[in-house]
Design a protein around this motif. Structure first.
Motif, PDB file in Angstrom:
ATOM      1  N   LYS A  11      12.868   8.934  12.605  1.00 42.89           N
ATOM      2  CA  LYS A  11      12.483   7.872  11.669  1.00 42.89           C
ATOM      3  C   LYS A  11      11.562   8.523  10.657  1.00 42.89           C
ATOM      4  O   LYS A  11      10.598   9.192  11.031  1.00 42.89           O
ATOM      5  CB  LYS A  11      11.779   6.734  12.386  1.00 42.89           C
ATOM      6  N   ARG A  37      10.061   8.214   6.307  1.00 45.20           N
ATOM      7  CA  ARG A  37       9.998   7.558   5.001  1.00 45.20           C
ATOM      8  C   ARG A  37       9.801   8.669   3.982  1.00 45.20           C
ATOM      9  O   ARG A  37       8.897   9.490   4.125  1.00 45.20           O
ATOM     10  CB  ARG A  37       8.849   6.571   4.940  1.00 45.20           C
ATOM     11  N   ASN A  66      13.561   4.443   3.725  1.00 50.05           N
ATOM     12  CA  ASN A  66      13.355   4.542   5.166  1.00 50.05           C
ATOM     13  C   ASN A  66      14.625   5.143   5.751  1.00 50.05           C
ATOM     14  O   ASN A  66      15.721   4.627   5.511  1.00 50.05           O
ATOM     15  CB  ASN A  66      13.089   3.175   5.791  1.00 50.05           C
ATOM     16  N   VAL A  94      13.553   0.940   0.071  1.00 55.42           N
ATOM     17  CA  VAL A  94      12.502  -0.040   0.328  1.00 55.42           C
ATOM     18  C   VAL A  94      12.443  -1.101  -0.773  1.00 55.42           C
ATOM     19  O   VAL A  94      12.394  -2.294  -0.480  1.00 55.42           O
ATOM     20  CB  VAL A  94      11.134   0.661   0.491  1.00 55.42           C
TER      21      VAL A  94
END
Length: 175
Positions: free
Chosen positions: A128, A130, A140, A161
């Motif tokens: 994960k 960003r 993301n 986003v």
């Protein structure tokens, strides 16, 4: 709706290959952890679909080879609508962290580390992150790769986003 250009697709492809790839930290794994990683050494091919503003085919190759000590090196390439993405990295079991880790660099300025866990007789890596796209807008990124038996399966998603637009890919790999 945001236009999902070649660099955005390249970031998505980087995620696919990152998921398929793997840590640069020192590794002092036991024989079972090393054997599990080494069981995936070889040549892998994948074909799947990238879904976003449109649906496109993705064709990938992945090569895993013996690295230094107990590490496994990998390099891969995906092709999508005339865009090529290449990635390279190393995967290992890191005793200090008591986990599998995978690190990657790509030609799409995307890099990251995925954490892996043993599940049954295989491994599951999750990432994960960003990161900004080529226009500086945040994305993301989430990816999961399952290494199980004689197959590798990658699921990947990029969500922009600001707009909520997304890219999603599923690519199964086989030897």
């Amino acid at each position: 709706m945001t236009f999902l250009g070649p660099l955005s697709r390249a970031a998505a492809l980087a995620g696919i290959l990152l998921s398929a790839g793997f840590a640069t930290a020192p590794a002092f794994a036991g024989p079972n952890e090393v054997a599990l990683l080494k069981s995936y050494i070889g040549e892998w091919r994948g074909r799947g679909t990238l879904v976003g503003a449109s649906t496109e085919s993705v064709v990938c190759r992945l090569s895993l080879s013996q690295g230094n000590s107990d590490k496994v090196n990998y390099s891969g390439r995906c092709t999508l609508a005339g865009t090529n993405l290449s990635v390279a990295g190393t995967m290992a079991y890191v005793d200090a962290s008591r986990r599998y880790e995978a690190a990657m660099t790509s030609n799409a300025t995307f890099s990251g580390i995925a954490v892996g866990q043993k599940r049954g007789s295989g491994l599951i890596f999750n990432l994960k992150e960003r990161t900004p796209d080529e226009e500086g807008k945040d994305m993301n990124i989430s990816a999961q790769i399952a290494l199980n038996g004689d197959a590798i399966s990658v699921a990947f998603e990029v969500v922009y986003v600001e707009s909520g637009d997304s890219l999603r890919a599923d690519v199964p790999f086989a030897r």
